[in-house]
Design a protein around this motif. Sequence first.
Motif, PDB file in Angstrom:
ATOM      1  N   UNK A 154       8.228   4.027  20.745  1.00 50.53           N
ATOM      2  CA  UNK A 154       7.721   2.755  20.234  1.00 50.53           C
ATOM      3  C   UNK A 154       8.294   1.580  21.005  1.00 50.53           C
ATOM      4  N   UNK A 155       7.411   0.689  21.455  1.00 50.36           N
ATOM      5  CA  UNK A 155       7.840  -0.508  22.179  1.00 50.36           C
ATOM      6  C   UNK A 155       8.369  -1.557  21.197  1.00 50.36           C
ATOM      7  N   UNK A 156       9.454  -2.204  21.573  1.00 54.36           N
ATOM      8  CA  UNK A 156      10.031  -3.283  20.775  1.00 54.36           C
ATOM      9  C   UNK A 156       9.717  -4.606  21.453  1.00 54.36           C
ATOM     10  N   UNK A 208       1.607  -8.249  15.119  1.00 54.78           N
ATOM     11  CA  UNK A 208       3.046  -8.415  14.886  1.00 54.78           C
ATOM     12  C   UNK A 208       3.283  -8.550  13.381  1.00 54.78           C
ATOM     13  N   UNK A 209       4.205  -7.781  12.861  1.00 52.76           N
ATOM     14  CA  UNK A 209       4.519  -7.835  11.436  1.00 52.76           C
ATOM     15  C   UNK A 209       5.877  -8.494  11.236  1.00 52.76           C
ATOM     16  N   UNK A 210       6.046  -9.075  10.056  1.00 53.60           N
ATOM     17  CA  UNK A 210       7.282  -9.790   9.773  1.00 53.60           C
ATOM     18  C   UNK A 210       8.435  -8.819   9.521  1.00 53.60           C
ATOM     19  N   UNK A 218       3.768  -4.185  16.177  1.00 52.93           N
ATOM     20  CA  UNK A 218       3.601  -3.020  15.292  1.00 52.93           C
ATOM     21  C   UNK A 218       2.176  -2.479  15.437  1.00 52.93           C
ATOM     22  N   UNK A 219       1.883  -1.952  16.620  1.00 55.86           N
ATOM     23  CA  UNK A 219       0.563  -1.383  16.888  1.00 55.86           C
ATOM     24  C   UNK A 219       0.527   0.102  16.563  1.00 55.86           C
ATOM     25  N   UNK A 220      -0.644   0.609  16.215  1.00 54.79           N
ATOM     26  CA  UNK A 220      -0.806   2.031  15.941  1.00 54.79           C
ATOM     27  C   UNK A 220      -0.511   2.875  17.176  1.00 54.79           C
ATOM     28  N   UNK A 221      -0.696   2.305  18.358  1.00 56.70           N
ATOM     29  CA  UNK A 221      -0.483   3.024  19.615  1.00 56.70           C
ATOM     30  C   UNK A 221       0.980   3.046  20.054  1.00 56.70           C
ATOM     31  N   UNK A 256      -2.699  -4.291   7.600  1.00 57.50           N
ATOM     32  CA  UNK A 256      -2.254  -4.969   6.395  1.00 57.50           C
ATOM     33  C   UNK A 256      -1.588  -6.302   6.676  1.00 57.50           C
ATOM     34  N   UNK A 257      -1.310  -7.036   5.629  1.00 57.28           N
ATOM     35  CA  UNK A 257      -0.635  -8.325   5.706  1.00 57.28           C
ATOM     36  C   UNK A 257       0.836  -8.167   5.347  1.00 57.28           C
ATOM     37  N   UNK A 258       1.704  -9.069   5.815  1.00 58.43           N
ATOM     38  CA  UNK A 258       1.445 -10.159   6.762  1.00 58.43           C
ATOM     39  C   UNK A 258       1.400  -9.652   8.203  1.00 58.43           C
ATOM     40  N   UNK A 259       0.533 -10.256   9.006  1.00 62.98           N
ATOM     41  CA  UNK A 259       0.411  -9.868  10.411  1.00 62.98           C
ATOM     42  C   UNK A 259      -0.077 -11.064  11.220  1.00 62.98           C
TER      43      UNK A 259
END
Length: 280
Positions: A154-156, A208-210, A218-221, A256-259
Amino acid sequence: MIELAVHVTSDWKMSNTIIYILVFTGFVITCVAVMAYRHLNRHDNKPTDDVAGSINDIVISTPVSPARNRVLSAFDPQRHHKLYAQISSPDPKEWQLIGSVSDDQIVTTDGKTRDVDDVVALLLVYDNGEILDHFGNWTPLPLGVHNMSYAEKKMIDVLDLQRLAAGNRNIQVTYSKSPTRPNDSNYYSTSLKNISAQRVRVLRFGGYVRDKKQWKLHNASNTFYSGEQFQSWYGMGHKNWIESGDVVIDPQNYGGRPVIWAYFCESEDGDQFVAGAELP
């Protein structure tokens, strides 16, 4: 007298035992019959949206399917979609490429017309081969069709909100209800309008999620979505650039939210920026 009493008692016990056996056997038979009826009834009413179901399950199910209708309504050749269908006969496991769709019929690219109720599986595909939506038992996949690829690690990445505010002077990001899933708040239409004086292209993008006080990718990929994916998802075909004043839309974005959906862009003169907005 004692001997007679013993025989009477023994006969009485035997009679009771037989009665108990008969009652118990009747109870077991009744339970088995009820379970069998429920199983058959459940099978007959199995929803057609069950992806794991077999072709036979789909064929005997109710002909009206919200999932099937959703996929058919989302098919848009102008957005360079491809639509594959499996027909109930002659071979339900063979994918056929669809050229057009009406309320009750589909027409294959070789000119054959079939009733919509004969469709047992559908695959809606972007022009890059990625699956957009599906209905029914959609495996094995047609040649050239594939799921989204995923990064093993996972990329940060943390979003720079100041840079985002500056980039929003070039691209305006807005949201509205998804036309194909208007009652599902996790699906929405996402629009990008080029409000700058130059052509702009998207190099990569993501949600991007909080996380406490930060917004993290926060991508599915597990990594950024690519510029090629942007072109396919936003219906641009082979065009790389968004002309000044033009709007491009992904009608089936999800998450979903928040994004905050953020788009890393490049202008025609080579300046790079990021634009985006929080989903309300």
